[in-house]
Motif scaffolding. Structure first.
Motif, mmCIF file in Angstrom:
data_model
loop_
_atom_site.group_PDB
_atom_site.id
_atom_site.type_symbol
_atom_site.label_atom_id
_atom_site.label_comp_id
_atom_site.label_asym_id
_atom_site.label_seq_id
_atom_site.Cartn_x
_atom_site.Cartn_y
_atom_site.Cartn_z
ATOM 1 N N GLN A 69 23.898 -32.967 -3.891
ATOM 2 C CA GLN A 69 25.030 -33.887 -3.948
ATOM 3 C C GLN A 69 25.828 -33.884 -2.651
ATOM 4 O O GLN A 69 26.319 -34.908 -2.208
ATOM 5 N N ARG A 70 25.953 -32.729 -2.039
ATOM 6 C CA ARG A 70 26.745 -32.625 -0.819
ATOM 7 C C ARG A 70 26.054 -33.330 0.351
ATOM 8 O O ARG A 70 26.700 -33.985 1.157
ATOM 9 N N PHE A 71 24.739 -33.189 0.449
ATOM 10 C CA PHE A 71 24.034 -33.697 1.621
ATOM 11 C C PHE A 71 23.341 -35.040 1.411
ATOM 12 O O PHE A 71 22.777 -35.592 2.347
ATOM 13 N N SER A 72 23.336 -35.585 0.210
ATOM 14 C CA SER A 72 22.698 -36.880 0.018
ATOM 15 C C SER A 72 23.659 -37.986 0.443
ATOM 16 O O SER A 72 24.873 -37.857 0.331
ATOM 17 N N SER A 73 23.086 -39.074 0.919
ATOM 18 C CA SER A 73 23.918 -40.174 1.405
ATOM 19 C C SER A 73 24.478 -40.978 0.235
ATOM 20 O O SER A 73 23.981 -40.926 -0.880
ATOM 21 N N ALA A 74 25.499 -41.732 0.520
ATOM 22 C CA ALA A 74 26.146 -42.544 -0.511
ATOM 23 C C ALA A 74 25.204 -43.637 -0.998
ATOM 24 O O ALA A 74 25.173 -43.955 -2.196
ATOM 25 N N THR A 75 24.410 -44.210 -0.081
ATOM 26 C CA THR A 75 23.492 -45.273 -0.494
ATOM 27 C C THR A 75 22.403 -44.720 -1.415
ATOM 28 O O THR A 75 22.011 -45.377 -2.374
ATOM 29 N N ALA A 76 21.936 -43.497 -1.111
ATOM 30 C CA ALA A 76 20.923 -42.891 -1.977
ATOM 31 C C ALA A 76 21.500 -42.626 -3.360
ATOM 32 O O ALA A 76 20.842 -42.845 -4.380
ATOM 33 N N GLN A 77 22.747 -42.182 -3.396
ATOM 34 C CA GLN A 77 23.404 -41.916 -4.673
ATOM 35 C C GLN A 77 23.580 -43.213 -5.466
ATOM 36 O O GLN A 77 23.337 -43.261 -6.672
ATOM 37 N N LYS A 78 23.981 -44.287 -4.771
ATOM 38 C CA LYS A 78 24.144 -45.576 -5.445
ATOM 39 C C LYS A 78 22.806 -46.070 -5.979
ATOM 40 O O LYS A 78 22.722 -46.600 -7.089
ATOM 41 N N SER A 79 21.762 -45.912 -5.177
ATOM 42 C CA SER A 79 20.428 -46.330 -5.605
ATOM 43 C C SER A 79 19.988 -45.558 -6.835
ATOM 44 O O SER A 79 19.461 -46.126 -7.799
ATOM 45 N N PHE A 80 20.208 -44.245 -6.813
ATOM 46 C CA PHE A 80 19.849 -43.417 -7.963
ATOM 47 C C PHE A 80 20.614 -43.853 -9.203
ATOM 48 O O PHE A 80 20.038 -43.990 -10.291
ATOM 49 N N ASN A 81 21.907 -44.101 -9.051
ATOM 50 C CA ASN A 81 22.723 -44.540 -10.192
ATOM 51 C C ASN A 81 22.233 -45.872 -10.735
ATOM 52 O O ASN A 81 22.184 -46.080 -11.950
ATOM 53 N N ARG A 82 21.865 -46.783 -9.824
ATOM 54 C CA ARG A 82 21.379 -48.093 -10.244
ATOM 55 C C ARG A 82 20.079 -47.969 -11.030
ATOM 56 O O ARG A 82 19.912 -48.566 -12.098
ATOM 57 N N HIS A 83 19.154 -47.150 -10.510
ATOM 58 C CA HIS A 83 17.871 -46.974 -11.191
ATOM 59 C C HIS A 83 18.046 -46.280 -12.541
ATOM 60 O O HIS A 83 17.410 -46.661 -13.525
ATOM 61 N N SER A 84 18.900 -45.288 -12.585
ATOM 62 C CA SER A 84 19.115 -44.593 -13.859
ATOM 63 C C SER A 84 19.778 -45.520 -14.876
ATOM 64 O O SER A 84 19.460 -45.476 -16.062
ATOM 65 N N ALA A 85 20.678 -46.380 -14.422
ATOM 66 C CA ALA A 85 21.314 -47.341 -15.328
ATOM 67 C C ALA A 85 20.275 -48.313 -15.867
ATOM 68 O O ALA A 85 20.285 -48.654 -17.065
ATOM 69 N N ASN A 86 19.366 -48.766 -14.996
ATOM 70 C CA ASN A 86 18.303 -49.669 -15.445
ATOM 71 C C ASN A 86 17.409 -48.991 -16.473
ATOM 72 O O ASN A 86 17.032 -49.611 -17.476
ATOM 73 N N LEU A 87 17.060 -47.738 -16.220
ATOM 74 C CA LEU A 87 16.222 -47.009 -17.175
ATOM 75 C C LEU A 87 16.926 -46.847 -18.515
ATOM 76 O O LEU A 87 16.303 -47.031 -19.574
ATOM 77 N N ARG A 88 18.210 -46.501 -18.481
ATOM 78 C CA ARG A 88 18.967 -46.356 -19.729
ATOM 79 C C ARG A 88 19.011 -47.674 -20.495
ATOM 80 O O ARG A 88 18.849 -47.700 -21.717
ATOM 81 N N GLN A 89 19.199 -48.765 -19.759
ATOM 82 C CA GLN A 89 19.276 -50.077 -20.408
ATOM 83 C C GLN A 89 17.926 -50.437 -21.043
ATOM 84 O O GLN A 89 17.876 -50.931 -22.171
#
Length: 147
Positions: free
Chosen positions: A59-79
């Motif tokens: 979490q400390r060293f990952s970029s904000a865009t990577a975090q946003k991408s991960f959140n987007r993909h996880s939201a899609n999977l949940r949906q």
């Protein structure tokens, strides 16, 4: 030889074990060693701590865009999972009827083939091939002129 004959012959040749032999085959249960239980609990705790440290570092060293991408993909999977669960729950709604209560009517239309996208792909591949051929021709011209 059929399987029935094989089974019958094995049953006839099998000698039943005596009580002593049967008892010897059983293993005696050893009392639970509390030191092992403590060690395993400690090992589990250490493993959990190491996973937490790794998670914090990621979490400390990952970029904000990577975090946003991960959140987007996880939201899609949940949906998608929710949609599958809803379809399983409402299995009675899926039928071969033409009524408006059919679950297929309620679902949004999913594109299976896009003509424009396919046209762009073909055009891109054509232009890539053309650029490759022109580059090759250009190299061969330079080779002819240099000697």
């Amino acid at each position: 030889m059929s399987s029935k004959l094989v089974k019958n012959s094995l049953q006839q040749t099998a000698i039943p074990l005596t009580n002593k032999e049967h008892d010897q085959k059983r293993r005696k249960k050893s009392p639970i060693n509390t030191s092992r239980v403590k060690l395993s609990k400690e090992m589990v705790q250490e493993h959990v701590q190491s996973i937490l440290r790794l998670d914090n570092l990621v979490q400390r060293f990952s970029s904000a865009t990577a975090q946003k991408s991960f959140n987007r993909h996880s939201a899609n999977l949940r949906q998608q999972q929710k949609q599958k669960q809803n379809l399983k729950k409402n299995a009675s709604g899926i039928s071969n009827s033409r009524s408006s209560t059919s679950s297929f009517v309620k679902r949004p239309h999913e594109k299976t083939y896009d003509k424009e996208k396919e046209k762009r792909k073909r055009e891109e591949s054509y232009l890539e091939d053309l650029a490759r051929v022109l580059k090759k021709a250009n190299k061969s011209k330079k080779k002819r002129k240099s000697p």
